[in-house]
Design a protein around this motif. Structure first.
Motif, PDB file in Angstrom:
ATOM      1  N   SER A 181      10.736   3.055  -7.713  1.00  0.00           N
ATOM      2  CA  SER A 181      11.558   3.344  -6.537  1.00  0.00           C
ATOM      3  C   SER A 181      11.860   4.836  -6.410  1.00  0.00           C
ATOM      4  O   SER A 181      12.227   5.297  -5.339  1.00  0.00           O
ATOM      5  CB  SER A 181      12.858   2.542  -6.600  1.00  0.00           C
ATOM      6  N   LYS A 182      11.685   5.580  -7.480  1.00  0.00           N
ATOM      7  CA  LYS A 182      11.921   7.021  -7.445  1.00  0.00           C
ATOM      8  C   LYS A 182      10.673   7.812  -7.080  1.00  0.00           C
ATOM      9  O   LYS A 182      10.763   8.923  -6.590  1.00  0.00           O
ATOM     10  CB  LYS A 182      12.478   7.485  -8.789  1.00  0.00           C
ATOM     11  N   ILE A 183       9.503   7.251  -7.357  1.00  0.00           N
ATOM     12  CA  ILE A 183       8.223   7.900  -7.026  1.00  0.00           C
ATOM     13  C   ILE A 183       7.609   7.088  -5.890  1.00  0.00           C
ATOM     14  O   ILE A 183       6.817   6.186  -6.099  1.00  0.00           O
ATOM     15  CB  ILE A 183       7.295   7.931  -8.254  1.00  0.00           C
ATOM     16  N   THR A 184       7.982   7.429  -4.671  1.00  0.00           N
ATOM     17  CA  THR A 184       7.588   6.624  -3.520  1.00  0.00           C
ATOM     18  C   THR A 184       6.275   7.063  -2.882  1.00  0.00           C
ATOM     19  O   THR A 184       5.791   6.393  -1.976  1.00  0.00           O
ATOM     20  CB  THR A 184       8.690   6.670  -2.452  1.00  0.00           C
ATOM     21  N   CYS A 185       5.696   8.149  -3.337  1.00  0.00           N
ATOM     22  CA  CYS A 185       4.449   8.630  -2.727  1.00  0.00           C
ATOM     23  C   CYS A 185       3.231   7.825  -3.179  1.00  0.00           C
ATOM     24  O   CYS A 185       2.143   7.993  -2.646  1.00  0.00           O
ATOM     25  CB  CYS A 185       4.241  10.106  -3.032  1.00  0.00           C
ATOM     26  N   ILE A 186       3.411   6.919  -4.124  1.00  0.00           N
ATOM     27  CA  ILE A 186       2.316   6.098  -4.638  1.00  0.00           C
ATOM     28  C   ILE A 186       2.595   4.648  -4.288  1.00  0.00           C
ATOM     29  O   ILE A 186       3.707   4.153  -4.487  1.00  0.00           O
ATOM     30  CB  ILE A 186       2.179   6.261  -6.170  1.00  0.00           C
ATOM     31  N   ASN A 187       1.586   3.961  -3.798  1.00  0.00           N
ATOM     32  CA  ASN A 187       1.698   2.525  -3.558  1.00  0.00           C
ATOM     33  C   ASN A 187       1.485   1.830  -4.908  1.00  0.00           C
ATOM     34  O   ASN A 187       0.359   1.589  -5.329  1.00  0.00           O
ATOM     35  CB  ASN A 187       0.660   2.069  -2.534  1.00  0.00           C
ATOM     36  N   TRP A 188       2.583   1.504  -5.568  1.00  0.00           N
ATOM     37  CA  TRP A 188       2.514   0.990  -6.930  1.00  0.00           C
ATOM     38  C   TRP A 188       1.884  -0.388  -6.996  1.00  0.00           C
ATOM     39  O   TRP A 188       1.213  -0.722  -7.960  1.00  0.00           O
ATOM     40  CB  TRP A 188       3.909   0.980  -7.563  1.00  0.00           C
ATOM     41  N   THR A 189       2.097  -1.192  -5.982  1.00  0.00           N
ATOM     42  CA  THR A 189       1.517  -2.533  -5.989  1.00  0.00           C
ATOM     43  C   THR A 189      -0.006  -2.463  -5.936  1.00  0.00           C
ATOM     44  O   THR A 189      -0.698  -3.149  -6.690  1.00  0.00           O
ATOM     45  CB  THR A 189       2.050  -3.344  -4.797  1.00  0.00           C
ATOM     46  N   LEU A 190      -0.533  -1.615  -5.069  1.00  0.00           N
ATOM     47  CA  LEU A 190      -1.985  -1.455  -4.969  1.00  0.00           C
ATOM     48  C   LEU A 190      -2.552  -0.789  -6.223  1.00  0.00           C
ATOM     49  O   LEU A 190      -3.608  -1.184  -6.724  1.00  0.00           O
ATOM     50  CB  LEU A 190      -2.345  -0.643  -3.726  1.00  0.00           C
ATOM     51  N   THR A 191      -1.852   0.195  -6.747  1.00  0.00           N
ATOM     52  CA  THR A 191      -2.288   0.868  -7.977  1.00  0.00           C
ATOM     53  C   THR A 191      -2.365  -0.124  -9.134  1.00  0.00           C
ATOM     54  O   THR A 191      -3.339  -0.146  -9.893  1.00  0.00           O
ATOM     55  CB  THR A 191      -1.316   2.010  -8.330  1.00  0.00           C
ATOM     56  N   GLU A 192      -1.348  -0.947  -9.248  1.00  0.00           N
ATOM     57  CA  GLU A 192      -1.329  -1.943 -10.309  1.00  0.00           C
ATOM     58  C   GLU A 192      -2.452  -2.964 -10.120  1.00  0.00           C
ATOM     59  O   GLU A 192      -3.127  -3.340 -11.078  1.00  0.00           O
ATOM     60  CB  GLU A 192       0.030  -2.634 -10.319  1.00  0.00           C
ATOM     61  N   PHE A 193      -2.685  -3.393  -8.885  1.00  0.00           N
ATOM     62  CA  PHE A 193      -3.757  -4.339  -8.594  1.00  0.00           C
ATOM     63  C   PHE A 193      -5.113  -3.767  -9.003  1.00  0.00           C
ATOM     64  O   PHE A 193      -5.924  -4.449  -9.641  1.00  0.00           O
ATOM     65  CB  PHE A 193      -3.758  -4.700  -7.102  1.00  0.00           C
ATOM     66  N   LEU A 194      -5.369  -2.506  -8.669  1.00  0.00           N
ATOM     67  CA  LEU A 194      -6.651  -1.883  -9.027  1.00  0.00           C
ATOM     68  C   LEU A 194      -6.799  -1.728 -10.537  1.00  0.00           C
ATOM     69  O   LEU A 194      -7.886  -1.931 -11.082  1.00  0.00           O
ATOM     70  CB  LEU A 194      -6.803  -0.542  -8.318  1.00  0.00           C
ATOM     71  N   HIS A 195      -5.722  -1.374 -11.228  1.00  0.00           N
ATOM     72  CA  HIS A 195      -5.788  -1.274 -12.688  1.00  0.00           C
ATOM     73  C   HIS A 195      -6.070  -2.632 -13.321  1.00  0.00           C
ATOM     74  O   HIS A 195      -6.833  -2.730 -14.279  1.00  0.00           O
ATOM     75  CB  HIS A 195      -4.500  -0.684 -13.256  1.00  0.00           C
ATOM     76  N   TYR A 196      -5.449  -3.664 -12.790  1.00  0.00           N
ATOM     77  CA  TYR A 196      -5.714  -5.002 -13.322  1.00  0.00           C
ATOM     78  C   TYR A 196      -7.153  -5.422 -13.059  1.00  0.00           C
ATOM     79  O   TYR A 196      -7.784  -6.033 -13.918  1.00  0.00           O
ATOM     80  CB  TYR A 196      -4.765  -6.028 -12.715  1.00  0.00           C
ATOM     81  N   ALA A 197      -7.672  -5.125 -11.874  1.00  0.00           N
ATOM     82  CA  ALA A 197      -9.046  -5.512 -11.552  1.00  0.00           C
ATOM     83  C   ALA A 197     -10.040  -4.811 -12.483  1.00  0.00           C
ATOM     84  O   ALA A 197     -10.916  -5.450 -13.071  1.00  0.00           O
ATOM     85  CB  ALA A 197      -9.354  -5.191 -10.095  1.00  0.00           C
ATOM     86  N   VAL A 198      -9.900  -3.509 -12.632  1.00  0.00           N
ATOM     87  CA  VAL A 198     -10.796  -2.753 -13.514  1.00  0.00           C
ATOM     88  C   VAL A 198     -10.584  -3.170 -14.968  1.00  0.00           C
ATOM     89  O   VAL A 198     -11.544  -3.378 -15.718  1.00  0.00           O
ATOM     90  CB  VAL A 198     -10.578  -1.230 -13.335  1.00  0.00           C
TER      91      VAL A 198
END
Length: 167
Positions: A88-105
């Motif tokens: 919630s403090k670093i809002t410039c990153i879409n954390w949900t999408l970032t996490e999804f991509l890390h899980y996929a890879v």
């Protein structure tokens, strides 16, 4: 300031109350997503240690060690990030999408590494255990991919989900 979130689907209504004050979100550690991340970190640590402590120099085993150690650290960072509310403090990153991509890879790479170790284990129990824990980690990562996908790309309710077609 406390707030209440009400989620309504066609079959259930869920009410969640939380408070914004506080440095640490202990409730996240008890949630399904938090427990899933803890499980992934523990299983990846066990898988890494099973192969690392055996001490072979085969490059396939090194690949397994690198992949499991890397995603162990990444998933631990995600857990700590949500635990301390850093997303919630670093809002410039879409954390949900970032996490999804890390899980996929991560799911693909851990699965490949587990196959390599399973094929090259030659009946050595530590390597077999490492590959089994790698496959368990792959399963847990697949669950995270699915839940993350539902959050990232989930369908919007249409109101017609209660209808059942019987043939």
């Amino acid at each position: 300031m406390p707030h209440t979130i009400v989620t309504t689907t066609s079959t259930t209504t869920t009410t969640t109350s939380s408070s914004d004050g506080g440095f640490c979100n202990i409730g996240y550690a008890r949630s399904f997503q938090g427990l899933l991340k803890i499980g992934q970190v523990v299983i990846l640590l066990i898988a890494f240690l099973c192969v690392y402590c055996k001490g072979f120099s085969y490059s396939g085993y090194r690949y397994f060690e690198v992949v499991t150690a890397w995603f162990l650290i990444v998933f631990l960072i995600f857990f700590l990030m949500y635990l301390f509310r850093l997303q919630s403090k670093i809002t410039c990153i879409n954390w949900t999408l970032t996490e999804f991509l890390h899980y996929a890879v991560g799911g693909i790479l851990v699965f490949i590494a587990s196959i390599v170790v399973a094929v090259k284990s030659h009946g050595i129990s530590a390597l077999i255990a490492g590959s089994v824990f790698g496959f368990i980690a792959t399963f847990l990562i697949a669950i995270s991919i699915w839940t993350s996908y539902k959050v990232t790309c989930g369908s919007q309710p249409t109101g017609e989900s209660d209808h059942v077609l019987i043939m």
